[in-house]
Scaffold this active site. Structure first.
Site, PDB file in Angstrom:
ATOM      1  N   SER A  87       4.232  -9.561   7.430  1.00 55.70           N
ATOM      2  CA  SER A  87       3.347  -9.942   8.522  1.00 55.70           C
ATOM      3  C   SER A  87       4.161 -10.196   9.798  1.00 55.70           C
ATOM      4  O   SER A  87       4.940  -9.335  10.211  1.00 55.70           O
ATOM      5  CB  SER A  87       2.511 -11.151   8.091  1.00 55.70           C
ATOM      6  OG  SER A  87       1.406 -11.339   8.938  1.00 55.70           O
ATOM      7  N   ASP A 212      -5.369  -4.418   2.732  1.00 56.33           N
ATOM      8  CA  ASP A 212      -5.087  -5.512   3.663  1.00 56.33           C
ATOM      9  C   ASP A 212      -6.216  -5.589   4.687  1.00 56.33           C
ATOM     10  O   ASP A 212      -6.459  -4.629   5.426  1.00 56.33           O
ATOM     11  CB  ASP A 212      -3.739  -5.253   4.343  1.00 56.33           C
ATOM     12  CG  ASP A 212      -3.221  -6.433   5.133  1.00 56.33           C
ATOM     13  OD1 ASP A 212      -4.039  -7.258   5.573  1.00 56.33           O
ATOM     14  OD2 ASP A 212      -1.992  -6.511   5.324  1.00 56.33           O
ATOM     15  N   HIS A 240      -3.607  -8.870   2.074  1.00 59.55           N
ATOM     16  CA  HIS A 240      -2.507  -9.212   2.977  1.00 59.55           C
ATOM     17  C   HIS A 240      -1.458 -10.069   2.276  1.00 59.55           C
ATOM     18  O   HIS A 240      -0.260  -9.904   2.500  1.00 59.55           O
ATOM     19  CB  HIS A 240      -3.044  -9.930   4.218  1.00 59.55           C
ATOM     20  CG  HIS A 240      -2.009 -10.139   5.270  1.00 59.55           C
ATOM     21  ND1 HIS A 240      -1.391  -9.093   5.932  1.00 59.55           N
ATOM     22  CD2 HIS A 240      -1.459 -11.270   5.786  1.00 59.55           C
ATOM     23  CE1 HIS A 240      -0.508  -9.573   6.794  1.00 59.55           C
ATOM     24  NE2 HIS A 240      -0.536 -10.887   6.726  1.00 59.55           N
TER      25      HIS A 240
END
Length: 263
Positions: A87, A212, A240
């Site tokens: 991320s 995701d 995610h």
């Protein structure tokens, strides 16, 4: 499917977390990699995990990244690591590659924001800012706007966008341990592009998480098209927080990458 347990191919893998969590978020993946014989580091970035500083004491993205930079600086001469960012952690590892390219065998972007060497590091964050943030709270930290905007994920966005395929127990753990964080966009907008000679010299792998809901598959593939990498891997059925939902698959991917790219 577990990571291959080949003790003779032990590598040093550094796992870098995303916004609002900490090194603890890698606990399932790190356990599997260690069981496979690899050395694993899971640093807490500043004001994250168990780092005691509040966000207001971390005014820049460099300050936020410094625990990772200190780890790399402390490595013995000649040692190289496989650097993995998840991320927002993709921008942290990009900065680390810019400053210490000689210490990174490969940079792995796990559904992570991946800067190029043509634009400011904020470009991919702003380009990917189409997420429906739902009940996320964004608040200024000071009246003058000198500090980065604070961000806190709410229960709705956490369940729908980040951990929709995770167990109720993992959802509860994630919600319990999240802290106020920031994307540091204001500061990153002011930074020059990371360079082709340094950041661009490090071999890169992108792992696409196909389910995701936060950094969606289409944007992950746009980043790869925008800044081509040495290899693309995919994980099906991973939200995610694949660190929670598909840890065995993530560990297997990372072990394969470590053996392939780290001498």
């Amino acid at each position: 499917m577990e990571a291959p347990a080949d003790q003779t191919s032990s590598k040093h893998i550094v796992l870098v977390h995303g916004a609002c969590v900490g090194g603890w978020a890698w606990f399932k993946v790190a356990t599997r990699l260690r069981d496979a014989g690899h050395r694993v580091s899971t640093p807490d970035l500043a004001a994250s995990g168990v780092d005691p500083r509040p966000l207001r004491e971390v005014p820049t993205f460099f300050d936020y990244t410094k625990p990772l930079l200190d780890l790399l600086e402390s490595l013995p001469p000649g040692e190289k690591v496989v650097l993995v960012g998840h991320s927002l952690g993709g921008v942290n590892i990009a900065l680390a590659c810019e400053l210490f390219p000689e210490k990174v065998a490969a940079a792995v972007f796990l559904s992570a924001f991946m800067p190029d060497h043509r634009s400011s590091p904020a470009y991919v964050l702003e380009k990917g800012g189409t997420l429906d943030w739902m009940d996320t709270e964004f608040k200024p930290q000071d009246p003058e706007g000198k500090l980065p905007t604070a961000m806190q994920f709410g229960p709705l966005v956490t369940r729908a966008k980040f951990l929709q395929l995770c167990s109720p127990e993992d959802l509860m753990l994630g919600r319990s341990l999240m802290r106020v964080g920031s994307m540091f966009v204001e500061d990153l907008r002011l930074q020059p592009p990371y360079t082709e000679a340094r950041y661009g010299s490090v071999r890169r792998v992108f792992i696409v998480l196909k389910d995701d809901n936060a950094i969606v598959e289409g944007f992950q593939r746009w980043m790869v098209q925008n800044y081509p990498v040495d290899e693309v891997k995919e994980i099906d059925g991973a939200d995610h927080m694949a660190l929670f939902s598909t840890p065995a698959e993530v560990a297997h991917c990372l072990a394969d990458i470590a053996v392939k790219y780290a001498a």
